[in-house]
Design an enzyme around this catalytic site. Structure first.
Site, PDB file in Angstrom:
ATOM      1  N   LYS A  40       0.896  -1.191   0.007  1.00  0.00           N
ATOM      2  CA  LYS A  40       0.043   0.030   0.044  1.00  0.00           C
ATOM      3  C   LYS A  40       0.899   1.406  -0.042  1.00  0.00           C
ATOM      4  CE  LYS A  40      -1.905  -1.062   3.878  1.00  0.00           C
ATOM      5  NZ  LYS A  40      -1.336  -2.406   4.267  1.00  0.00           N
ATOM      6  N   SER A  41       1.693   1.484   0.935  1.00  0.00           N
ATOM      7  CA  SER A  41       2.666   2.485   1.006  1.00  0.00           C
ATOM      8  C   SER A  41       3.494   2.545  -0.143  1.00  0.00           C
ATOM      9  CB  SER A  41       3.474   2.473   2.538  1.00  0.00           C
ATOM     10  OG  SER A  41       2.769   2.328   3.389  1.00  0.00           O
ATOM     11  N   SER A 108      -6.999  -0.754   7.008  1.00  0.00           N
ATOM     12  CA  SER A 108      -8.500  -0.857   7.030  1.00  0.00           C
ATOM     13  C   SER A 108      -9.246  -2.289   6.618  1.00  0.00           C
ATOM     14  CB  SER A 108      -8.891   0.261   5.901  1.00  0.00           C
ATOM     15  OG  SER A 108      -8.382   0.205   4.619  1.00  0.00           O
TER      16      SER A 108
END
Ligand SMILES: Nc1ncnc2c1ncn2[C@@H]1O[C@H](COP(=O)(O)OS(=O)(=O)O)[C@@H](OP(=O)(O)O)[C@H]1O
Ligand SMILES: Nc1ncnc2c1ncn2[C@@H]1O[C@H](COP(=O)(O)OP(=O)(O)O)[C@@H](O)[C@H]1O
EC number: 2.7.1.25
Length: 207
Positions: A40-41, A108
């Site tokens: 993600k990052s 999330s």
């Protein structure tokens, strides 16, 4: 639920549409979700850099970073993760109102929490990016050695090991970083933004 009485919403003299027109692009949330170590990052930051190189401003809200400041009082219980995502959803909404392309990189893990963020924005202001890298690959990378700690029982409630991850049902974009290099994932996100008219990109030939 709002706790305070006697509060009034103040309207700005500059609209979101006017801010977008000034910036020459629409504002939107690119909501990256996936396991720890899924990418993600890495992808969000590479997309930010690619947009910057196109003279398009954007900003990354990153899970680890937010837990040093705004969300320093939150841990990893289901309730704290829900509050984490609620706050980030509100921050992201403010960024969209400010005319910014906003990239969020949070596990999330709960579908309902992500769906609440989506519901709090206009239909075209939330793009869910499911970083669908298999657990085995994330665990093998183990960038922060947290999977090893979780397997040894030194961390409990670790997502994918002994805490749930609820995959998106119908994400706008799906990326498996075990199947494609970073550059392809960045291009996939940029193509989505261009094809859906959030931004217009300058191709190499036009430079
Ligand atoms: N118990 C547990 N479960 C999952 N992750 C853990 C946990 N404890 C610490 N970490 C580290 O915290 C990062 C995830 O933070 P997030 O704010 O994205 O999590 S969440 O969205 O609230 O679930 C996550 O970082 P990323 O690897 O960037 O996802 C981990 O490094
Ligand atoms: N194809 C790829 N795309 C993105 N990241 C990759 C890829 N191959 C290996 N990686 C590595 O995987 C790790 C992903 O870590 P990170 O981006 O912090 O994930 P997350 O934010 O989901 O926890 C990084 O060390 C990155 O260099």
């Amino acid at each position: 639920m709002v706790k305070s009485d006697n509060i009034t919403w103040h309207h700005s003299q500059v609209s979101k549409a006017e801010r977008q027109a000034l910036n020459h692009h629409k504002s939107v949330v690119l909501w990256f979700t996936g396991l720890s170590g899924s990418g993600k990052s890495t992808i969000a930051n590479a997309v930010e850099k690619a947009l910057f190189d196109q003279q398009i401003g954007s900003y990354v809200l990153d899970g680890d970073n937010m837990r040093f400041g705004l969300n320093k009082n939150l841990g990893f219980s289901a309730e704290d993760r829900e509050e984490n995502i609620r706050r980030i959803g509100e921050v992201a909404k403010l960024f969209v109102d400010a005319g910014v392309i906003t990239l969020t990189a949070f596990i999330s893990p709960y579908r309902a929490d992500r769906d609440k963020v989506r519901a709090n924005l206009k239909a075209d202001e939330f793009i869910e990016v499911f970083v669908d890298t298999p657990l085995e690959v994330c665990e093998q990378r183990d960038v922060k050695q947290l999977y090893a700690k979780a397997r040894r029982g030194e961390i409990t409630g670790f997502t994918g090991i002994d805490a749930p991850y609820e995959a998106p049902i119908d994400p706008e974009i799906t990326i498996d970083t075990s199947k494609q290099p970073l550059a392809a994932s960045v291009q996939q996100v940029l193509n989505y933004l261009a094809e859906h008219h959030y931004v217009s990109l300058v191709t190499a030939n036009e430079n």
